[in-house]
Scaffold this motif. Sequence first.
Motif, PDB file in Angstrom:
ATOM      1  N   GLY A   1      20.112  52.264  27.633  1.00 47.23           N
ATOM      2  CA  GLY A   1      19.848  50.798  26.950  1.00 47.23           C
ATOM      3  C   GLY A   1      20.700  50.225  26.149  1.00 47.23           C
ATOM      4  O   GLY A   1      20.871  48.777  26.095  1.00 47.23           O
ATOM      5  N   LEU A   2      21.361  50.956  25.104  1.00 47.10           N
ATOM      6  CA  LEU A   2      22.024  50.190  24.112  1.00 47.10           C
ATOM      7  C   LEU A   2      23.556  49.854  25.048  1.00 47.10           C
ATOM      8  O   LEU A   2      23.857  48.737  24.654  1.00 47.10           O
ATOM      9  CB  LEU A   2      22.646  51.274  23.172  1.00 47.10           C
ATOM     10  CG  LEU A   2      21.709  51.751  22.100  1.00 47.10           C
ATOM     11  CD1 LEU A   2      21.973  52.660  21.329  1.00 47.10           C
ATOM     12  CD2 LEU A   2      21.027  50.263  21.290  1.00 47.10           C
ATOM     13  N   LEU A   3      23.814  50.569  25.990  1.00 45.37           N
ATOM     14  CA  LEU A   3      25.064  49.954  26.904  1.00 45.37           C
ATOM     15  C   LEU A   3      24.547  48.719  27.644  1.00 45.37           C
ATOM     16  O   LEU A   3      25.407  47.859  27.561  1.00 45.37           O
ATOM     17  CB  LEU A   3      25.744  50.917  27.758  1.00 45.37           C
ATOM     18  CG  LEU A   3      26.366  52.155  26.991  1.00 45.37           C
ATOM     19  CD1 LEU A   3      26.586  53.137  28.322  1.00 45.37           C
ATOM     20  CD2 LEU A   3      27.534  51.705  26.330  1.00 45.37           C
ATOM     21  N   LEU A   4      23.349  48.738  27.974  1.00 42.26           N
ATOM     22  CA  LEU A   4      23.035  47.414  29.012  1.00 42.26           C
ATOM     23  C   LEU A   4      22.903  46.299  27.788  1.00 42.26           C
ATOM     24  O   LEU A   4      23.377  45.233  28.073  1.00 42.26           O
ATOM     25  CB  LEU A   4      21.662  47.747  29.455  1.00 42.26           C
ATOM     26  CG  LEU A   4      21.836  48.507  31.062  1.00 42.26           C
ATOM     27  CD1 LEU A   4      20.424  48.951  31.238  1.00 42.26           C
ATOM     28  CD2 LEU A   4      22.460  47.811  32.043  1.00 42.26           C
ATOM     29  N   LEU A   5      22.307  46.493  26.610  1.00 42.83           N
ATOM     30  CA  LEU A   5      22.198  45.476  25.647  1.00 42.83           C
ATOM     31  C   LEU A   5      23.663  44.867  25.139  1.00 42.83           C
ATOM     32  O   LEU A   5      23.814  43.736  24.998  1.00 42.83           O
ATOM     33  CB  LEU A   5      21.371  46.013  24.397  1.00 42.83           C
ATOM     34  CG  LEU A   5      19.967  46.073  24.615  1.00 42.83           C
ATOM     35  CD1 LEU A   5      19.324  46.587  23.367  1.00 42.83           C
ATOM     36  CD2 LEU A   5      19.316  44.605  24.872  1.00 42.83           C
ATOM     37  N   TYR A   6      24.403  45.895  24.991  1.00 42.59           N
ATOM     38  CA  TYR A   6      25.874  45.548  24.693  1.00 42.59           C
ATOM     39  C   TYR A   6      26.643  44.841  25.864  1.00 42.59           C
ATOM     40  O   TYR A   6      27.286  43.551  25.508  1.00 42.59           O
ATOM     41  CB  TYR A   6      26.589  46.891  24.559  1.00 42.59           C
ATOM     42  CG  TYR A   6      28.177  46.536  23.968  1.00 42.59           C
ATOM     43  CD1 TYR A   6      28.967  46.636  24.966  1.00 42.59           C
ATOM     44  CD2 TYR A   6      28.486  45.965  22.955  1.00 42.59           C
ATOM     45  CE1 TYR A   6      30.474  46.389  24.674  1.00 42.59           C
ATOM     46  CE2 TYR A   6      29.914  45.850  22.575  1.00 42.59           C
ATOM     47  CZ  TYR A   6      30.835  45.892  23.467  1.00 42.59           C
ATOM     48  OH  TYR A   6      32.036  45.526  23.320  1.00 42.59           O
TER      49      TYR A   6
END
Length: 192
Positions: free
Chosen positions: A163-168
């Motif tokens: 999820g953090l990678l997608l947000l980034y």
Amino acid sequence: MDTPVWKRALLATGWCIRGLVVTTVLVAVAALAIGRFCFDLRYEPILTGSMSPGMPTGTLVALRSEDPSHVTTGEVIAFKPPKPYGEPGGAPVVHRVHSLTKSADGSTVMTTMGDANPVPDPWKIDLSSGTYRTIEFQVPYVGTVITTLRSLGMLGCCAIAAGLLLLYAAARSLRRPLPEAEPAEARNGAVA
């Protein structure tokens, strides 16, 4: 078209902050690993308020093995409580040594008590058996993060990382300037 100076400064500040956060996390993880493998430290979160205010819930404590003959009254130690109070494989209790007495067979028996508790713990612990650890240092709030990660399990950690990678990735795509549209004549090869 040039990017305004204030926007370049803002972007540079963002990159500096990201770099600082990533570096801090990497150094912290490296320090924990070095402590674990080179200095035999164990890390445990404080799960209850029994050691407040000195060690509130969510504090991470670094623990080092202690020879039972060196345990003293007033020292804060980590230990597994005896049956029926403790569960096999359960988290250790971090409490202060309230008293040390000699039993009839000559062994030393320890009574413990949490700093915020009004009475000593109900158990008596024979120091001739078990593993005891002393507090080397403590870090407030970090234990809450550790407890949360443990409760989510590896699947939860992977989901959070994804999820953090997608947000980034989404944030990076929003930062890119949109390409300027070409006039129709330039696309068809027409000269004006």
